[in-house]
Design an enzyme around this catalytic site. Structure first.
Site, PDB file in Angstrom:
ATOM      1  N   ALA A   1      -4.505  -6.688   5.296  1.00 29.32           N
ATOM      2  CA  ALA A   1      -3.943  -5.890   6.378  1.00 29.32           C
ATOM      3  C   ALA A   1      -3.158  -6.827   7.286  1.00 29.32           C
ATOM      4  O   ALA A   1      -3.352  -8.043   7.251  1.00 29.32           O
ATOM      5  CB  ALA A   1      -5.075  -5.225   7.150  1.00 29.32           C
TER       6      ALA A   1
ATOM      7  N   GLY B   1      -7.281  -6.194   2.428  1.00 22.54           N
ATOM      8  CA  GLY B   1      -6.617  -4.928   2.134  1.00 22.54           C
ATOM      9  C   GLY B   1      -5.745  -5.016   0.883  1.00 22.54           C
ATOM     10  O   GLY B   1      -5.529  -4.015   0.204  1.00 22.54           O
TER      11      GLY B   1
ATOM     12  N   GLU C   1      -7.990  -4.513  -1.872  1.00 24.69           N
ATOM     13  CA  GLU C   1      -8.435  -3.113  -1.812  1.00 24.69           C
ATOM     14  C   GLU C   1      -7.365  -2.166  -2.363  1.00 24.69           C
ATOM     15  O   GLU C   1      -7.685  -1.140  -2.958  1.00 24.69           O
ATOM     16  CB  GLU C   1      -8.806  -2.745  -0.370  1.00 24.69           C
ATOM     17  CG  GLU C   1     -10.085  -3.452   0.078  1.00 24.69           C
ATOM     18  CD  GLU C   1     -10.396  -3.213   1.541  1.00 24.69           C
ATOM     19  OE1 GLU C   1      -9.586  -3.640   2.390  1.00 24.69           O
ATOM     20  OE2 GLU C   1     -11.428  -2.597   1.841  1.00 24.69           O
TER      21      GLU C   1
ATOM     22  N   GLU D   1     -12.601 -10.686   4.838  1.00 21.44           N
ATOM     23  CA  GLU D   1     -12.714 -10.047   6.164  1.00 21.44           C
ATOM     24  C   GLU D   1     -13.846 -10.631   6.991  1.00 21.44           C
ATOM     25  O   GLU D   1     -13.762 -10.712   8.216  1.00 21.44           O
ATOM     26  CB  GLU D   1     -12.934  -8.531   5.993  1.00 21.44           C
ATOM     27  CG  GLU D   1     -11.685  -7.748   5.650  1.00 21.44           C
ATOM     28  CD  GLU D   1     -11.371  -7.716   4.159  1.00 21.44           C
ATOM     29  OE1 GLU D   1     -11.960  -8.522   3.402  1.00 21.44           O
ATOM     30  OE2 GLU D   1     -10.535  -6.888   3.758  1.00 21.44           O
TER      31      GLU D   1
HETATM   32  N1  3HC Z   1      -1.703 -10.573   8.789  1.00 21.44           N
HETATM   33  C1  3HC Z   1      -0.715 -11.063   9.567  1.00 21.44           C
HETATM   34  N2  3HC Z   1      -0.222 -12.304   9.441  1.00 21.44           N
HETATM   35  C2  3HC Z   1      -0.740 -13.062   8.487  1.00 21.44           C
HETATM   36  C3  3HC Z   1      -1.767 -12.628   7.630  1.00 21.44           C
HETATM   37  C4  3HC Z   1      -2.252 -11.302   7.812  1.00 21.44           C
HETATM   38  N3  3HC Z   1      -3.197 -10.786   7.031  1.00 21.44           N
HETATM   39  N4  3HC Z   1      -2.084 -13.617   6.779  1.00 21.44           N
HETATM   40  C5  3HC Z   1      -1.280 -14.657   7.071  1.00 21.44           C
HETATM   41  N5  3HC Z   1      -0.463 -14.326   8.094  1.00 21.44           N
HETATM   42  C6  3HC Z   1       0.587 -15.150   8.682  1.00 21.44           C
HETATM   43  C7  3HC Z   1       0.028 -16.380   9.378  1.00 21.44           C
HETATM   44  O1  3HC Z   1      -0.324 -16.095  10.712  1.00 21.44           O
HETATM   45  C8  3HC Z   1       1.181 -17.358   9.273  1.00 21.44           C
HETATM   46  O2  3HC Z   1       2.107 -17.009  10.271  1.00 21.44           O
HETATM   47  P1  3HC Z   1       2.986 -18.164  10.959  1.00 21.44           P
HETATM   48  O3  3HC Z   1       3.766 -18.801   9.862  1.00 21.44           O
HETATM   49  O4  3HC Z   1       3.794 -17.413  11.954  1.00 21.44           O
HETATM   50  O5  3HC Z   1       1.985 -19.097  11.591  1.00 21.44           O
HETATM   51  C9  3HC Z   1       1.811 -17.006   7.924  1.00 21.44           C
HETATM   52  O6  3HC Z   1       1.354 -15.670   7.617  1.00 21.44           O
HETATM   53  C10 3HC Z   1       1.411 -17.925   6.805  1.00 21.44           C
HETATM   54  O7  3HC Z   1       0.004 -18.028   6.792  1.00 21.44           O
HETATM   55  P2  3HC Z   1      -0.734 -19.416   6.496  1.00 21.44           P
HETATM   56  O8  3HC Z   1      -0.141 -20.483   7.331  1.00 21.44           O
HETATM   57  O9  3HC Z   1      -2.182 -19.154   6.598  1.00 21.44           O
HETATM   58  O10 3HC Z   1      -0.274 -19.656   4.985  1.00 21.44           O
HETATM   59  P3  3HC Z   1      -1.074 -20.248   3.766  1.00 21.44           P
HETATM   60  O11 3HC Z   1      -0.143 -20.243   2.631  1.00 21.44           O
HETATM   61  O12 3HC Z   1      -1.765 -21.509   4.165  1.00 21.44           O
HETATM   62  O13 3HC Z   1      -2.241 -19.191   3.455  1.00 21.44           O
HETATM   63  C11 3HC Z   1      -3.193 -17.017   3.074  1.00 21.44           C
HETATM   64  C12 3HC Z   1      -1.929 -17.908   3.000  1.00 21.44           C
HETATM   65  C13 3HC Z   1      -4.253 -17.530   2.094  1.00 21.44           C
HETATM   66  C14 3HC Z   1      -2.795 -15.619   2.714  1.00 21.44           C
HETATM   67  C15 3HC Z   1      -3.784 -17.092   4.501  1.00 21.44           C
HETATM   68  O14 3HC Z   1      -2.757 -16.808   5.419  1.00 21.44           O
HETATM   69  C16 3HC Z   1      -4.898 -16.118   4.769  1.00 21.44           C
HETATM   70  O15 3HC Z   1      -6.020 -16.401   4.427  1.00 21.44           O
HETATM   71  N6  3HC Z   1      -4.571 -14.996   5.418  1.00 21.44           N
HETATM   72  C17 3HC Z   1      -5.551 -14.028   5.845  1.00 21.44           C
HETATM   73  C18 3HC Z   1      -6.058 -13.217   4.705  1.00 21.44           C
HETATM   74  C19 3HC Z   1      -7.030 -12.199   5.222  1.00 21.44           C
HETATM   75  O16 3HC Z   1      -7.917 -12.480   5.991  1.00 21.44           O
HETATM   76  N7  3HC Z   1      -6.868 -10.956   4.764  1.00 21.44           N
HETATM   77  C20 3HC Z   1      -7.717  -9.901   5.192  1.00 21.44           C
HETATM   78  C21 3HC Z   1      -7.111  -9.276   6.384  1.00 21.44           C
HETATM   79  S1  3HC Z   1      -8.169  -8.068   7.121  1.00 21.44           S
HETATM   80  C22 3HC Z   1      -8.028  -6.733   6.131  1.00 21.44           C
HETATM   81  O17 3HC Z   1      -7.351  -6.751   5.143  1.00 21.44           O
HETATM   82  C23 3HC Z   1      -8.775  -5.518   6.590  1.00 21.44           C
HETATM   83  C24 3HC Z   1      -8.847  -4.470   5.538  1.00 21.44           C
HETATM   84  O18 3HC Z   1     -10.083  -4.552   4.888  1.00 21.44           O
HETATM   85  C25 3HC Z   1      -8.691  -3.110   6.101  1.00 21.44           C
END
Ligand code: 3HC
Ligand code: NAI
Length: 702
Positions: A72, A112, A115, A135
C-alpha cells in the site's frame, strides 16, 4: 502492434495473442516501488473491467520498473488521498474475473502487493523475486485479506513466522511453500513471456480459476489447535515484548484456522483498524520515513562523485576494529587490518573468526571466504593502496592525532580517512593532516558487525565527496546511516550522558538501580542504564591510582565491583545463568555515599524516574537541533532507535516528546530546573518556542 491504452496515470492495458489466446496485459507503472496509490487502485480496477468487457480470454498483471507492487502507499495512511476504488474492489475484480488472471512478479511483492497477487488465480515469478507481508514492521497487519489467504497457501506455521517477522522469502522458498506456481530464470522480459505463455496454457488446458480463499485444507488442519498458537506466542515473547502488532497478526491467523473466510476477513478488518488508529503504528510508520529521510543530506548534490571503495584499511583489531572489518568482508570488499603487534593482531583475528563461526547464517565455506578477504598486518604502510582507512584505536586524542599524521603520510591522495571515535572532536583530528577535507567520523556501535547504526560525523572541512561516499558505503554494508555534526558525544552519546547523569543523581536521592532500570525496561528499552554499565564494564576508563570515591561508579570499582565480567557491579550475577539480582551491599554503599554528600534519601516515584531520565534527553535533542548538529529531528530518532534500543513503537525521543506534548515537557523541565539545578535542565530556547507555537520536534529541520 497497437500502443498500450492508458487507463489511469499509472496503469495501462496492452494486448497480445499467444498460442491463439487473446491475453490482456495490465501494466502498473508507479515509480519508485509501484505502491498502491489511489490512481493505481483505480487503474487496476478499471483495467480489469475493460479487459474482460473487451473479450480478453486471460489477464496478466505485471509491473514496470524495479519491482512488482511493494505494498500500500504508506504516505496515504494518514488520509488525504482522493476517492478511488478500494483495494478490496481491485481484489474482487481479479478473484472473481470470468477469465484466468496471472500475476507476473519481479523485485518484491510485499504487503498489499502480495495481497493483490494472492487474488490472481496463478502466480509466476522470476528467480530473484521476493515475497513478504512486512506490515508488522509498520505496527500493522496485512489488511487486505493477506492474513486469511497466506495461511491457506503456505500453511499456518509458515504464515505465523512470515507475518510476525515480516521476513521476505525468495522464489525457491515461495515455490516450495505453494505461494508461486512457476519460477522463471531470466529478466523481466523472460517473465512477461513466461506469464503470457502460462495464461495461454491456462485457457487452452481449461485450468481451473483457483481462488485462494476457497483452499481450506491447510487452515482446517489447525482448527481448534490452541497449542500451535500458544507455543508460537511463547517462542517470540522476548523478541516482541511491548509490540502490539505481532500478537494481532497471530490472532488473525487463529481466525483463519477457526473461522470461515468471510468471518476471518471481518476479524482482520477490525484488528487492522485498531492498529492503524493506534499510537504504535503511527510511530512505526513515521519511523519508516525517518530512516529514509536520514539518507538525504540537503547540501550534497545527488550527482556528487564518489570514491570507488575497493579496498578498506582498519586500524586496531580490538572490540570495534574486528567488527568493522567484518562489515566490509561480508559484502566482498577486501580489508587490511593493522595492529600494533602480532599478539594483538592474532587475538583480534581469532575473535573475528569465532564470530563468523558462531553465526548461524554463515556457512563454513563463507567463513573461509570472508576470512580470506581480511589480511592482518603490523605495518601501517600496508594502507598505502587503501581507498579508505577507518581508525579504531583507543579513545585518546593524542594517540589519534599522531595516527592521523602518519596516515596522512602513508595513504594515497584522495583516500578517505575515518575515525571511529565515540565522542572526540573530529575537526581537531582532521587539523593535524594536510587534507582535512578527506577526514570524517564514522561512529559504529558495538558489536560493530551487528548494530545497524552508523552515526557519521561531518567535520567542518569534510568534502562533499567524502560525505557522500561515507553515506553510500554505509548503505552498501547494510547500515542505517545518519550524518551529524561535531560536538562532544555527537548526537547519541551526548544525549546518553544526560540520561546517565540524572539516573546517577536519582540513586543518591533514594531510587535504586533496579528501580531505574525497570522503569526504562518497561518503557521498552532492552535494558536500563545500570544493567548497561554492568554489561560494558564499570572499570572502562577507571584508573585505580586516580580513583577518589567521587562518583558511585568509582566507589563500586574501589569495592572490587567491575560489572558482569567479575559477577559484581550494580547487581550481583549468577555465575551460571548470568541472572542479575539487586545487592544490599550496593544499596548500602550508595546510601553511605549520599550521607557523605549530605543528601537526604526519599522515595522517588517511577513517574519521576521516567521524566528525569527522558526529559533531559529531549532537552538536549532540542539543543542539538538548535546548534544544527543534527539535520532533522527525525535523524535523532534514527540514532536512538538503531543505536540505543529506543523502542521503535514509540518512534524515537523526538516523536515521543511530540506525542507527550512539548508544552507539558517544557513546563516540567522548568520545574526540575528550579528544584534540582544543573545545566542540562536549562530549557532549550528551541523547545520553549516550539512548545509555545504548537510546533513539533520530529518535523523540525535545522
Ligand atoms: N509506500 C510509499 N512509499 C514507499 C513505499 C510504500 N509502501 N515503499 C517504499 N516507498 C518509498 C520510500 O519512502 C523511498 O522514497 P524516497 O526515495 O523518497 O526516500 C522509495 O520508495 C524507495 O524506497 P527504499 O529507499 O526503501 O528502496 P529500497 O530499494 O531500499 O527498498 C522496498 C524497496 C523493499 C520496497 C522498501 O522500500 C520497503 O520495504 N518498502 C515498504 C514495504 C512495505 O512495508 N509494504 C507494506 C505496506 S503496508 C500495506 O501494504 C498494508 C496493506 O496490508 C493494506
Ligand atoms: P579496544 O581497546 O578494544 O581496541 C583498540 C585496539 O587498538 C587494541 O586492540 C589496540 O591494540 C589497538 N591499538 C592501539 N594503539 C594502536 C596503534 N598505535 N596501532 C595499531 N593498533 C593500535 O577499543 P575499542 O572498544 O575497540 O574502541 C576503539 C575506538 O572505538 C575508540 O575510539 C572508542 O571510543 C570507539 N568506540 C568504541 C565503542 C565500544 O562500545 N567499545 C563503540 C563505538 C566507538
Amino acid at each position: 502492434m497497437a500502443e498500450p491504452i492508458e487507463v489511469s496515470e499509472s496503469v495501462s492495458l496492452d494486448r497480445e495473442t499467444v498460442d491463439g489466446v487473446d491475453v490482456a496485459l495490465v501494466i502498473v507503472n508507479n515509480p519508485p516501488v509501484n505502491a498502491l496509490s489511489w490512481h493505481v487502485r483505480q487503474g487496476l480496477f478499471e483495467a480489469m473491467t475493460q479487459a474482460t468487457d473487451s473479450g480478453a480470454q486471460a489477464i496478466v498483471v505485471v509491473c514496470e520498473g524495479r519491482t512488482f507492487i511493494a505494498g500500500a502507499d504508506i504516505s496515504e495512511f494518514g488520509g488525504g488521498a482522493p476517492n478511488a476504488a478500494s483495494l478490496q474492489d481491485v481484489q474482487s475484480a481479479m478473484e472473481d474475473a470470468p477469465v484466468p488472471v496471472i500475476a507476473a512478479i519481479h523485485g518484491t511483492a510485499l504487503g498489499g502487493g502480495l495481497e493483490v497477487a494472492l487474488c490472481a488465480h496463478y502466480r509466476v515469478s522470476v528467480a530473484s523475486a521476493k515475497f513478504g507481508l512486512p506490515e508488522v514492521n509498520l505496527g500493522l497487519l496485512p489488511g487486505a485479506g493477506g492474513t486469511q489467504r497466506l495461511p491457506r497457501l503456505v500453511g499456518v506455521p509458515k504464515a505465523l513466522e512470515m507475518m510476525t517477522t515480516g521476513r521476505h522469502i525468495g522464489s525457491a522458498e515461495a515455490r516450495e511453500g505453494g505461494l508461486v506456481d512457476d519460477v522463471v530464470e531470466g529478466d523481466t522480459d523472460a517473465l512477461r513471456g513466461a506469464a503470457l505463455a502460462f495464461a495461454a496454457k491456462a485457457v487452452n488446458d481449461a485450468m481451473p480459476r483457483v481462488r485462494v480463499r476457497d483452499r481450506n485444507e491447510l487452515v482446517e488442519a489447525h482448527k481448534g489447535d490452541e497449542r500451535i498458537f500458544a507455543d508460537f506466542r511463547k517462542s517470540i515473547a522476548r523478541k516482541t515484548r511491548g509490540f502490539l502488532a505481532p500478537e494481532y497478526n497471530i490472532q488473525c491467523i487463529e481466525a483463519a484456522a477457526n473461522q470461515p473466510f468471510e468471518e476471518g476477513l471481518k476479524t482482520e478488518g477490525k484488528l487492522f483498524m485498531e492498529l492503524m488508529t493506534g499510537p504504535q503504528s503511527a510511530a512505526q510508520r513515521y519511523y519508516f520515513f525517518a530512516e529514509r529521510a536520514a539518507n538525504k543530506i540537503p547540501d550534497i548534490p545527488k550527482d556528487t562523485p564518489l570514491i570507488d571503495v575497493k579496498h578498506v584499511g582498519v586500524l586496531g583489531a580490538g572490540t570495534m576494529g574486528g567488527g568493522i572489518a567484518m562489515n566490509f568482508a561480508n559484502v566482498g570488499i577486501p580489508v587490511t587490518i593493522v595492529e600494533r603487534d602480532q599478539a594483538s593482531l592474532d587475538k583480534g583475528l581469532a575473535v573475528v573468526r569465532k564470530n563468523y563461526e558462531r553465526s548461524r547464517s554463515t556457512t563454513a565455506e563463507q567463513v573461509e571466504e570472508r576470512m580470506g578477504l581480511i589480511t592482518g598486518s603490523t605495518s601501517k604502510q600496508d594502507f598505502a593502496d587503501c581507498d579508505m582507512v577507518i581508525e579504531a584505536v583507543f579513545e585518546d586524542m593524542d594517540l589519534k592525532k599522531s595516527i592521523f599524521k602518519e596516515l596522512d603520510e602513508i595513504c594515497k591522495p584522495g583516500a578517505l580517512l575515518a575515525s571511529n571515535t565515540s565522542a572526540l572532536d573530529v575537526n581537531e583530528i582532521a587539523a593535524v593532516t594536510s587534507r582535512p577535507e578527506s577526514v570524517i567520523g564514522m561512529h559504529f556501535f558495538s558489536p560493530a558487525n551487528v548494530m545497524k547504526l552508523l552515526e557519521n560525523v561531518r567535520g567542518d572541512k569534510s568534502s562533499d565527496t567524502v560525505v557522500a561516499t561515507t553515506m553510500a558505503i554505509g548503505k552498501k554494508i547494510g547500515k542505517v546511516s545518519t550524518m551529524v555534526g561535531v560536538c562532544p558525544g555527537f548526537v547519541g552519546n551526548r544525549m546518553l550522558f544526560m540520561r546517565g547523569a540524572e539516573a546517577e543523581r536519582m540513586l543518591l536521592e533514594g531510587a535504586t538501580p533496579a528501580q531505574v532500570d525497570k522503569v526504562l525496561f518497561d518503557f521498552g528499552f532492552p535494558m536500563g542504564p545500570f544493567s548497561m554499565s554492568d554489561l560494558a564494564g564499570l572499570d572502562i576508563g577507571w584508573k585505580e591510582e586516580q580513583s577518589s570515591s567521587s562518583t558511585i561508579r568509582e566507589v563500586l570499582c574501589e569495592n572490587g565491583r567491575r560489572g558482569q565480567k567479575n559477577g559484581m557491579g550494580y547487581y550481583t550475577y549468577d555465575p551460571e545463568t548470568r541472572a542479575a539480582t539487586p545487592d544490599a551491599e550496593v544499596e548500602q554503599l550508595i546510601k553511605n555515599f549520599a550521607i557523605g554528600k549530605g543528601i537526604e534519601q526519599r522515595e522517588v516515584s517511577d513517574q519521576e524516574v521516567l521524566e528525569r531520565c527522558l526529559y533531559p534527553m529531549i532537552n538536549e535533542g532540542a539543543k542539538i537541533l538548535e546548534e544544527k548538529i543534527a539535520i532533522r529531528g527525525s535523524d535523532i530518532d534514527v540514532v536512538w532507535v538503531n543505536g540505543y534500543g529506543w523502542p521503535v513503537y514509540r518512534g524515537g525521543p523526538m516523536h515521543w516528546a511530540d506525542s507527550v506534548g512539548l508544552a507539558e515537557i517544557a513546563s516540567k523541565i522548568e520545574e526540575y530546573s528550579a528544584s534540582l539545578g544543573g545545566k542540562h535542565w536549562d530549557l532549550s530556547p528551541l523547545l520553549k518556542s516550539l512548545a509555545e507555537s504548537g510546533g513539533q520536534l520530529q518535523t523540525y529541520t535545522s
